[in-house]
Design a protein around this motif. Sequence first.
Motif, PDB file in Angstrom:
ATOM      1  N   VAL A   1       0.886  -1.092  -0.041  1.00 35.37           N
ATOM      2  CA  VAL A   1       0.162   0.146  -0.023  1.00 35.37           C
ATOM      3  C   VAL A   1       1.158   1.374   0.084  1.00 35.37           C
ATOM      4  CG1 VAL A   1      -1.863   1.334   1.403  1.00 35.37           C
ATOM      5  CG2 VAL A   1      -1.581  -1.157   1.177  1.00 35.37           C
ATOM      6  N   LYS A   2       1.911   1.270   0.924  1.00 38.26           N
ATOM      7  CA  LYS A   2       2.865   2.283   0.969  1.00 38.26           C
ATOM      8  C   LYS A   2       3.523   2.443  -0.380  1.00 38.26           C
ATOM      9  CE  LYS A   2       7.221   3.682   3.306  1.00 38.26           C
ATOM     10  NZ  LYS A   2       7.965   3.908   1.927  1.00 38.26           N
ATOM     11  N   TYR A   3       4.016   1.554  -1.047  1.00 35.26           N
ATOM     12  CA  TYR A   3       4.840   1.588  -2.350  1.00 35.26           C
ATOM     13  C   TYR A   3       3.969   2.094  -3.257  1.00 35.26           C
ATOM     14  CZ  TYR A   3       8.214   0.176  -5.841  1.00 35.26           C
ATOM     15  OH  TYR A   3       9.227   0.055  -6.897  1.00 35.26           O
ATOM     16  N   ARG A   4       2.611   1.584  -3.417  1.00 33.04           N
ATOM     17  CA  ARG A   4       1.742   2.181  -4.490  1.00 33.04           C
ATOM     18  C   ARG A   4       1.628   3.704  -4.203  1.00 33.04           C
ATOM     19  NH1 ARG A   4      -1.020   3.866  -7.894  1.00 33.04           N
ATOM     20  NH2 ARG A   4      -2.973   3.115  -8.850  1.00 33.04           N
ATOM     21  N   HIS A   5       1.560   4.072  -3.155  1.00 21.42           N
ATOM     22  CA  HIS A   5       1.339   5.696  -2.974  1.00 21.42           C
ATOM     23  C   HIS A   5       2.684   6.388  -3.434  1.00 21.42           C
ATOM     24  CE1 HIS A   5       1.871   9.073  -0.484  1.00 21.42           C
ATOM     25  NE2 HIS A   5       0.872   9.628  -0.727  1.00 21.42           N
ATOM     26  N   ASP A   6       3.781   5.761  -3.153  1.00 25.13           N
ATOM     27  CA  ASP A   6       5.079   6.330  -3.221  1.00 25.13           C
ATOM     28  C   ASP A   6       5.709   6.190  -4.833  1.00 25.13           C
ATOM     29  OD1 ASP A   6       5.189   6.911  -0.641  1.00 25.13           O
ATOM     30  OD2 ASP A   6       6.591   5.618  -0.176  1.00 25.13           O
TER      31      ASP A   6
ATOM     32  N   PRO B   1       3.421   6.312  -8.323  1.00 26.67           N
ATOM     33  CA  PRO B   1       2.118   6.212  -9.134  1.00 26.67           C
ATOM     34  C   PRO B   1       2.307   5.074 -10.214  1.00 26.67           C
ATOM     35  CG  PRO B   1       3.132   8.371  -8.916  1.00 26.67           C
ATOM     36  CD  PRO B   1       3.961   7.518  -8.304  1.00 26.67           C
ATOM     37  N   GLN B   2       3.431   4.877 -10.829  1.00 27.24           N
ATOM     38  CA  GLN B   2       3.426   3.827 -11.941  1.00 27.24           C
ATOM     39  C   GLN B   2       4.748   2.828 -11.949  1.00 27.24           C
ATOM     40  OE1 GLN B   2       3.661   6.393 -15.538  1.00 27.24           O
ATOM     41  NE2 GLN B   2       1.558   6.160 -15.868  1.00 27.24           N
ATOM     42  N   ILE B   3       4.483   1.647 -12.279  1.00 25.99           N
ATOM     43  CA  ILE B   3       5.691   0.827 -12.187  1.00 25.99           C
ATOM     44  C   ILE B   3       5.678  -0.076 -13.567  1.00 25.99           C
ATOM     45  CG2 ILE B   3       5.571   0.283  -9.729  1.00 25.99           C
ATOM     46  CD1 ILE B   3       3.944  -2.319 -10.246  1.00 25.99           C
TER      47      ILE B   3
ATOM     48  N   GLN C   1       4.952  -9.666  -6.053  1.00 27.40           N
ATOM     49  CA  GLN C   1       3.740 -10.175  -6.449  1.00 27.40           C
ATOM     50  C   GLN C   1       2.523  -9.262  -5.671  1.00 27.40           C
ATOM     51  OE1 GLN C   1       3.026 -14.485  -6.390  1.00 27.40           O
ATOM     52  NE2 GLN C   1       5.188 -14.782  -6.477  1.00 27.40           N
ATOM     53  N   GLU C   2       2.890  -9.123  -4.448  1.00 28.34           N
ATOM     54  CA  GLU C   2       1.709  -8.352  -3.603  1.00 28.34           C
ATOM     55  C   GLU C   2       1.611  -6.746  -4.514  1.00 28.34           C
ATOM     56  OE1 GLU C   2      -1.410  -7.325  -1.571  1.00 28.34           O
ATOM     57  OE2 GLU C   2      -0.322  -9.160  -1.057  1.00 28.34           O
ATOM     58  N   ILE C   3       3.011  -6.174  -4.410  1.00 30.90           N
ATOM     59  CA  ILE C   3       3.019  -4.882  -5.166  1.00 30.90           C
ATOM     60  C   ILE C   3       2.316  -4.850  -6.485  1.00 30.90           C
ATOM     61  CG2 ILE C   3       4.552  -3.026  -6.114  1.00 30.90           C
ATOM     62  CD1 ILE C   3       6.741  -3.772  -3.801  1.00 30.90           C
ATOM     63  N   THR C   4       2.561  -5.759  -7.408  1.00 36.94           N
ATOM     64  CA  THR C   4       1.923  -5.863  -8.818  1.00 36.94           C
ATOM     65  C   THR C   4       0.357  -6.132  -8.617  1.00 36.94           C
ATOM     66  OG1 THR C   4       2.470  -8.024  -8.943  1.00 36.94           O
ATOM     67  CG2 THR C   4       4.052  -6.603  -9.854  1.00 36.94           C
ATOM     68  N   GLY C   5      -0.157  -6.687  -7.672  1.00 39.68           N
ATOM     69  CA  GLY C   5      -1.485  -6.840  -7.522  1.00 39.68           C
ATOM     70  C   GLY C   5      -1.939  -5.556  -6.928  1.00 39.68           C
ATOM     71  N   HIS C   6      -1.193  -4.642  -6.321  1.00 31.78           N
ATOM     72  CA  HIS C   6      -2.132  -3.321  -6.157  1.00 31.78           C
ATOM     73  C   HIS C   6      -2.084  -2.400  -7.393  1.00 31.78           C
ATOM     74  CE1 HIS C   6      -1.754  -3.404  -1.497  1.00 31.78           C
ATOM     75  NE2 HIS C   6      -1.438  -4.414  -2.011  1.00 31.78           N
ATOM     76  N   TYR C   7      -1.309  -2.934  -8.374  1.00 28.84           N
ATOM     77  CA  TYR C   7      -1.514  -2.155  -9.593  1.00 28.84           C
ATOM     78  C   TYR C   7      -2.393  -2.492 -10.854  1.00 28.84           C
ATOM     79  CZ  TYR C   7       2.335   0.875  -7.825  1.00 28.84           C
ATOM     80  OH  TYR C   7       3.376   1.799  -7.381  1.00 28.84           O
ATOM     81  N   TYR C   8      -1.934  -3.860 -10.905  1.00 30.71           N
ATOM     82  CA  TYR C   8      -2.705  -4.548 -12.180  1.00 30.71           C
ATOM     83  C   TYR C   8      -3.415  -5.874 -11.571  1.00 30.71           C
ATOM     84  CZ  TYR C   8       1.323  -2.523 -14.202  1.00 30.71           C
ATOM     85  OH  TYR C   8       2.417  -1.536 -14.903  1.00 30.71           O
ATOM     86  N   LEU C   9      -3.820  -5.888 -10.426  1.00 24.38           N
ATOM     87  CA  LEU C   9      -4.817  -6.609  -9.637  1.00 24.38           C
ATOM     88  C   LEU C   9      -4.546  -8.150 -10.073  1.00 24.38           C
ATOM     89  CD1 LEU C   9      -7.989  -4.603 -10.935  1.00 24.38           C
ATOM     90  CD2 LEU C   9      -6.656  -4.471  -9.009  1.00 24.38           C
TER      91      LEU C   9
END
Length: 550
Positions: free
Chosen positions: A416-421, A423-425, A508-516
């Motif tokens: 969640v923190k990474y997604r905020h910091d 905006p795109q990956i 994997q968790e981080i990519t799920g926050h962007y690409y579900l």
Amino acid sequence: MKKSIKALALAGLVAGGASLAAFKTDDRFFEIARNLDIYATLFRELNMYYVDEVNPNRMVKTSIDAMLKALDPYTNFYAEEEIEDYRTMTTGRYNGIGALVGVRQGKSVVMMIYEGTPAEKSGLRVGDEILKIDGVEVRNRPEDDNTDKLLRGQNGTAVKLTVRRYGEKDLLTIPVTRDVVKMTNVPYFGMINDEVGYIDLKDFTATAAREVRQAVIDLKAKGMKKLILDVRENPGGLLNMAIDISNLFIPKDSEVVTTKGKVQEWNKTYTAMAPPLDLDLPIVVLCNSRSASAAEIVSGVIQDYDRGVLIGQRTYGKGLVQTTRDLSFNTKMKITTAKYYIPSGRCIQAIDYSHRNPDGSVGKIADSLKTAFKTKNGRVVYDGGGVLPDVITEANNPTPIALSLSNKGLIFDYAVKYRHDHPQIKPAREFRLTDAEYQDFVNWLKDKEYDYTTQVEKDIAGLEASAKKEKYFDLIKDQLKALQTKVSHSKEADLMTFKPELKPMLEQEITGHYYLQKGIKESSFNNDPEMKAALDLFKDMNRYQSILKK
């Protein structure tokens, strides 16, 4: 005579105290009527005299659940208020917004958003905390007052969510218009490389066969020459969907499954009714200890006809068929009515389904309890506990630190923190955390609460307890203390030691926050031992063919 006894049994239950003498002409119905009468009178006395108020619905549901649990794990009762959940389970559809909401420390948090749903279109994010639904506070709601039910409603109706988003000072108000949400059976399919296609089959609801068929057609249009069908973590579902999916890869009129139970007229052999989609496409099926029921039928059919190679771990071992029966007052019971047998003649039901390993697997089965059967090419296969893959890989057993970080929600929270910091990956297949970013995760954990005990530490503690009990402790206490000091874990050291395991989990968790869901799946490809084994096998088609021969 029996019909009159049954009628008397029902009348006696309603009256709650009728004479039971008449039932002695039939011992079985006498016992049924006697026990029903005991239950009715007990419940009446309990309701009248128990010190606190009794909730009749909850009490009866508890007693029914306990009764059915004594039979098998799959015979279940659905109370009237659970019927909507039952329909969702069988059809994969419900009216709502398409967000998975979980409760963590009293907070209602969006854990996942399904692609193409109202939740995604509204701008809701994974990690958002829902504070209010249409003005109703949802924090610390009673356990039986499900937040998810407030999100469901008629199509076209609007629901207003008040959410707290990480890094935002002000609360957000997000309006969402409810719609039909279809939980897809195939959350992901795509090309792994120029030749190999991949289908992730996660369920067997009413549209599963259509989804798999369309995925195969689309992948072949993209150049697929070989297929990986993934049924890992698939709990099964509708029997007819397992038959139709098997039918895609075996000849018309081939036997798929036979059911046998107490009611003889319900026994039936199901065959492939339609022309196959492809009889020559090389197939690898990925399975594990949580591949159950319909997933085991498809796996077993592919194996029994030597139609493809199975890779992974022994499947769950659920060879029982359930039938849904309507009960009074809009309730239902899903009851085990038969066992099923796949084409080789074997039943994959675990011999003992009441005792399992922590991962759900049936464990080692004695050879004396197994019966040998043969596939179409004459390969020997066995019954008694799931489907054993042709190529066995080691199950992924997370380390204690990985389990602790996951169970405490810290992997999720950092994402969640990474997604905020950020905006795109990069796209999910390309996304990798740098060493500096992983170190940032390590630093972020320093003031977080998590701990764990390794198996080695547990074993030493057990040895110390045994030594004290048997009066040997004084003789070995110095050695024990030295051993404890040597293996005592340091969380910071473990974060570096187990970095090869933790870093992919975090990615994997981080990519799920962007690409579900698709992001999680694509991010997993490079660290998936079964996927690697499948791709290695497809590079050596001589080995693939040799596995399928006698």
